[in-house]
Design a protein around this motif. Structure first.
Motif, short mmCIF file in Angstrom:
data_model
loop_
_atom_site.label_atom_id
_atom_site.label_comp_id
_atom_site.label_asym_id
_atom_site.label_seq_id
_atom_site.Cartn_x
_atom_site.Cartn_y
_atom_site.Cartn_z
N ASN A 78 36.60 39.50 47.23
CA ASN A 78 35.35 39.87 46.55
C ASN A 78 34.46 40.76 47.39
O ASN A 78 33.27 40.91 47.11
CB ASN A 78 34.58 38.61 46.12
N SER A 88 41.69 42.50 38.67
CA SER A 88 42.69 41.87 37.80
C SER A 88 43.92 41.50 38.60
O SER A 88 44.14 42.00 39.72
CB SER A 88 43.08 42.79 36.63
N TYR A 103 45.24 38.60 33.99
CA TYR A 103 43.89 38.05 34.02
C TYR A 103 42.94 39.12 34.57
O TYR A 103 43.30 39.86 35.49
CB TYR A 103 43.82 36.82 34.92
N VAL A 105 39.14 39.87 36.37
CA VAL A 105 38.20 39.20 37.26
C VAL A 105 36.85 39.90 37.16
O VAL A 105 36.74 41.11 37.41
CB VAL A 105 38.69 39.25 38.73
N PHE A 153 33.30 36.93 39.92
CA PHE A 153 34.61 36.34 40.10
C PHE A 153 34.96 35.31 39.03
O PHE A 153 35.73 34.38 39.26
CB PHE A 153 34.79 35.73 41.49
N ASN A 154 34.42 35.49 37.84
CA ASN A 154 34.88 34.66 36.73
C ASN A 154 36.19 35.26 36.23
O ASN A 154 36.30 36.47 36.00
CB ASN A 154 33.84 34.60 35.61
N ILE A 155 37.20 34.44 36.07
CA ILE A 155 38.55 34.88 35.72
C ILE A 155 38.79 34.65 34.23
O ILE A 155 38.66 33.53 33.73
CB ILE A 155 39.60 34.14 36.57
#
Length: 314
Positions: free
Chosen positions: A114, A167, A186, A188, A192-194
């Motif tokens: 991140n 991702s 997925y 991101v 950092f919510n996936i």
């Protein structure tokens, strides 16, 4: 002899069911629920999002050397000891055989995910049972917080210009007698919510196209019960080992007006043109052999369709 063959098929089918059920059970009990990743029933969602296509193979699994930061043995041991509590099912690694403990530690990969200047951790290795396991831990206030858990192999990590993970993709080639292979992407977010993006699935025997187009053709089926097949040929008599009940190479039959994308074509000896297609999730499927890997996700199905009764869409 025939009875023995049928028993063999049933035995293999039971293995496939057990393996799939095991992964589903683990996903349902994970700290991050599927609904928490935005994985609601995808048939009811607009899944018509164009994503680059590849015919994924095992060689597409991640090359950690391109991403990870080398750390000292002391630091690796310190962090993996802290994270051991997240791996109760891997307790057998910690016996008197030192090489097993080393094998466990080597499954942790350190990198800044991140762009906050701290090394985060991705675990990629044994789950303690049939499927492999992927866990992601973020380094927050001197702690490593688990933010993701998934199964089988990590394939792709995509970072933006600011070196933040945007991702990633997991590949699942199954275990036991599984006959379906999956690619799951997925996204991101900034915090950092996936979020689940898409899932593609195909039969293990699906024939790969020689060339994939950079821009696909959008289409709609014109007939009801239109067959998606594992190879670019019409085969309705042979019995394949993944299909002890049905016959032929039909994977799924789609209703009229089902939507999809064509990514490649093949012309057979009779000049029939086949398209390698990606079918969006649809209701009212017939003879569907592609089951949901996760109960809340209807995957996009890959395979071959005769282009004869497919209508191009703008």
């Amino acid at each position: 002899m025939k009875n023995n063959f049928n028993i063999c098929l049933i035995f293999i089918g039971l293995f496939a069911f057990a393996c799939s059920s095991e992964k589903n059970d683990k996903n349902n009990t994970a700290s991050d629920s599927l609904s928490g990743l935005g994985m609601v029933d995808s048939v009811s969602k607009n899944q018509e999002v164009l994503e680059p296509m590849r015919f994924f193979v095992y060689a597409d699994t991640i090359d950690w050397r391109k991403f990870e930061t080398q750390v000292t043995d002391t630091y690796r041991k310190q962090i993996t000891e802290k994270l051991k509590v997240h791996f109760d099912s891997l307790a057998y690694y910690y016996d008197n055989e030192s090489y097993k403990e080393k094998k466990f530690k080597d499954c942790f990969h350190f990198m800044d995910l991140n762009a906050d200047g701290k090394l985060d951790v991705i675990y990629g290795g044994s789950s303690g049972s049939e499927p492999d396991l992927v866990k992601i831990f973020l380094h927050k206030e001197n702690q490593f917080v688990q933010v993701f858990e998934g199964y089988q192999e990590l394939s792709t990590l995509i970072f933006d210009a600011n070196k933040k993970l945007t991702s990633f993709i997991l590949l699942d080639f199954g275990c036991c007698g599984e006959y379906i292979e999956y690619e799951t992407k997925y996204n991101v977010g900034d915090d950092f919510n996936i979020i689940f993006n898409y899932q593609r699935a195909r039969m293990v025997r699906t024939q790969a196209p020689k060339t994939i187009w950079s821009t696909p053709i959008k289409f709609m089926t014109l007939n009801d019960g239109y067959a998606l097949r594992s190879e670019p040929m019409k085969e309705d008599t042979a019995t394949y080992i993944y299909d002890a009940i049905g016959e032929g190479n039909t994977v799924t039959k789609y209703p009229k007006n089902a939507k999809g994308l064509a990514w490649a074509e093949y012309k057979d000896k009779s000049n029939r043109v086949w398209w390698f297609v990606e079918m969006y999730p649809a209701d009212n499927l017939k003879k569907n052999l592609i089951h949901r890997r996760d109960s809340l996700v209807a995957p996009r199905a890959l395979g071959w369709m005769s282009s004869r009764f497919l209508q191009k869409q703008p």
